[in-house]
Design a protein around this motif. Structure first.
Motif, short mmCIF file in Angstrom:
data_model
loop_
_atom_site.label_atom_id
_atom_site.label_comp_id
_atom_site.label_asym_id
_atom_site.label_seq_id
_atom_site.Cartn_x
_atom_site.Cartn_y
_atom_site.Cartn_z
N VAL A 76 0.28 -0.73 0.55
CA VAL A 76 -0.16 -0.04 -0.13
C VAL A 76 0.78 1.41 -0.14
N HIS A 77 2.06 0.57 0.00
CA HIS A 77 2.88 2.16 -0.44
C HIS A 77 4.37 1.97 -1.51
N ILE A 78 4.11 1.75 -2.50
CA ILE A 78 4.96 1.66 -3.40
C ILE A 78 5.77 3.48 -4.38
N HIS A 79 6.38 3.59 -4.81
CA HIS A 79 7.00 4.50 -6.09
C HIS A 79 7.20 4.48 -6.78
N LEU A 80 6.45 3.76 -8.23
CA LEU A 80 6.84 3.56 -9.25
C LEU A 80 7.69 4.51 -10.14
N ALA B 53 -5.34 11.35 -3.05
CA ALA B 53 -4.53 12.06 -2.81
C ALA B 53 -3.43 11.82 -1.74
N LYS B 54 -2.39 12.29 -1.58
CA LYS B 54 -1.61 11.50 -0.91
C LYS B 54 -1.01 13.14 0.24
N ILE B 55 -1.42 13.28 0.92
CA ILE B 55 -0.32 14.49 1.27
C ILE B 55 1.02 14.15 2.32
N ASP C 185 0.85 6.89 7.19
CA ASP C 185 1.87 6.08 6.40
C ASP C 185 3.45 6.44 6.85
N HIS C 186 4.58 5.10 7.59
CA HIS C 186 5.32 6.01 8.47
C HIS C 186 5.08 5.52 9.32
N ALA C 187 4.53 6.36 10.30
CA ALA C 187 3.57 6.78 11.25
C ALA C 187 5.09 5.86 13.10
N SER D 60 5.85 -0.73 1.89
CA SER D 60 7.29 -1.04 1.76
C SER D 60 7.96 0.46 1.62
N ASP D 61 7.35 1.73 1.27
CA ASP D 61 7.88 2.61 0.03
C ASP D 61 8.80 2.21 -0.56
N VAL D 62 8.76 0.99 -1.82
CA VAL D 62 9.85 0.87 -2.53
C VAL D 62 9.94 1.56 -3.83
ZN LIG Z 1 6.39 7.14 0.02
#
Ligand SMILES: [Zn+2]
Length: 427
Positions: free
Chosen positions: A89-93, A213-215, A275-277, A343-345
């Motif tokens: 649920v947390h990626i950066h393609l 939206a990602k803030i 996210d990160h939390a 993962s923030d991959v």
């Molecule tokens: Zn991220």
């Protein structure tokens, strides 16, 4: 030149053909997947053996033995465990390893889009059949092209929820703060400095195809005597206006938020996930339980940075942040807040992010709880509850196989040997 109504008719015809191509039953022949084990994620029960009947893009039956229709293709995978496809649920393609701020300055959006296509393929082959992209980091709405091409079957990749650019304040977490101002280096996110600007940016992103939206709510982060210090970026009222606008559009807001009071403002405003939390107050955790707002720890990125910084000072600071995160995670588990797995991959290599599940187990959760957070909570957070995340009749046939038993050894999810998405075998 066509008059407008004629052009509209042609457009309608074109999109119908595209739909027909995308929606054709992928497998004319029913498929029976067979393996030594099958995990029922909701109950934690393991069927021995396990079978899944796949018809078209959906699961029709699950059990130790299912009906084998005439002419069905039997795929016997042997000594493996069948699971639903993994969810991140947390990626950066649109990010790859290497200086994150520089790659977004030096590389063109077309080039970054080609790399994002490769990233989507790598994630899918690693078993991730659904993902949430948390910001293109300066590539605008280019992620719509990746999502739409995957949906039309033009390129391989997970089913995606995408945000376009993230949203940030002037001089905030994602702004180009350390460059020569005379060069006018752009922010990696879209600016919004008030509730009105948040709403205007969200409308523009929605128009361009964003799913949510990602803030950025907190940053930059510092650890002082083991405690996290991070300024908030938006007030509770501003975030609440963003959440209200998202709900008007039928979408949600997800925040990057690490500490107080930013995470409290986010929980009060009713965001979809935090996210990160890293460090949450008791009141924030109470609201997260009450409103069912999952934390997404993203240990993988913190672990990667703690082990891959060039100077000793940087490595020490990342290690201190990870230590704080591990200590706080145990508090969060004890407080009973919900978790999802992200993962923030991107800053570390795509396709390697299943290590996130291993880290969540290492730092305190049981393997089953992590798999439930990944699959059941992940499906809910992405708005696909009842369609993915479990092996049940009527769900999409997103299925993976791993060696051994992931309830005994969670690292099995890092060795995915078979991937099916939408009823099609992709690995
Ligand atoms: Zn991220």
């Amino acid at each position: 030149m066509l008059k407008l109504p004629e052009r509209l008719i042609l457009l309608a015809l074109c999109s119908c053909f595209a739909c027909a191509a995308a929606q054709q039953p992928h497998a004319a022949v029913p498929i029976v997947l067979r393996a030594a084990r099958l995990l029922q994620v909701d109950s934690g029960i393991i069927l021995r053996p396990g079978e899944i009947l796949v018809t078209g893009d959906r699961i029709s039956a699950v059990g130790s033995s299912v009906n084998h229709p005439q002419g069905a293709k039997i795929i016997d995978l042997g000594d493996v465990t069948l699971l639903p496809g993994l969810i991140d649920v947390h990626i950066h393609l649109f990010l790859h390893p290497g200086a994150e701020d520089l790659q977004t300055v030096e590389e063109s959006v077309p080039w970054r889009t080609i790399l994002a296509e490769q990233a989507a393929k790598a994630d899918l082959l690693a078993g991730f059949t659904a993902e949430r992209d948390m910001g293109t980091e300066g590539a605008g709405s280019a992620d719509t092209a990746i999502r739409n091409a995957i949906d039309k079957g033009l390129i391989p990749g997970p089913r995606l929820r995408i945000s376009g650019n993230a949203i940030d304040i002037l001089g905030g977490h994602e702004d180009a703060n350390r460059y020569n101002p005379a060069q006018h280096v752009l922010s990696n996110a879209d600016y919004a400095n008030s509730a009105d600007e948040l709403i205007a940016v969200m409308r523009a992103q929605h128009k361009e195809g964003a799913d949510f939206a990602k803030i950025y709510e907190t940053g930059h982060d510092r650890i002082l005597s083991g405690e996290l210090h991070t300024p908030y970026q938006y007030t509770q009222e501003q975030l609440a206006a963003a959440v209200q606008e998202a709900h008007r559009l039928g979408t949600v807001v997800a925040v990057h938020a690490m500490g107080e009071p930013g995470t409290l403002y986010a929980a009060q405003a009713g965001v979809a996930s935090i996210d990160h939390a890293t460090q949450l107050s008791d009141e924030t955790m109470r609201l997260m339980r009450l409103k069912h707002i999952p934390a997404v720890p993203t240990f993988a990125i913190f672990d990667y940075f703690a082990h891959n910084r060039t100077t000793a000072a940087e490595a020490a600071s990342e290690a201190a942040l990870l230590d704080c995160k591990i200590r706080e995670f145990k508090r969060q588990i004890a407080a009973g807040i919900p978790f999802a797995v992200g993962s923030d991959v991107g800053p570390f290599p795509h396709g390697t992010q299943a290590v996130e599940l291993e880290l969540m187990v290492r730092y305190g959760m049981s393997p089953l709880a992590v798999l439930q957070a990944d699959m059941i909570e992940g499906a809910r957070l992405l708005g696909w509850q009842g369609e993915i995340g479990e092996l049940k009749p009527g769900y999409f046939a997103d299925v993976i196989a791993v060696p051994g038993n992931p309830l005994d050894d969670i690292t099995a999810v890092e060795r995915v040997s078979f991937v099916m998405k939408n009823g099609q075998t992709v690995r």
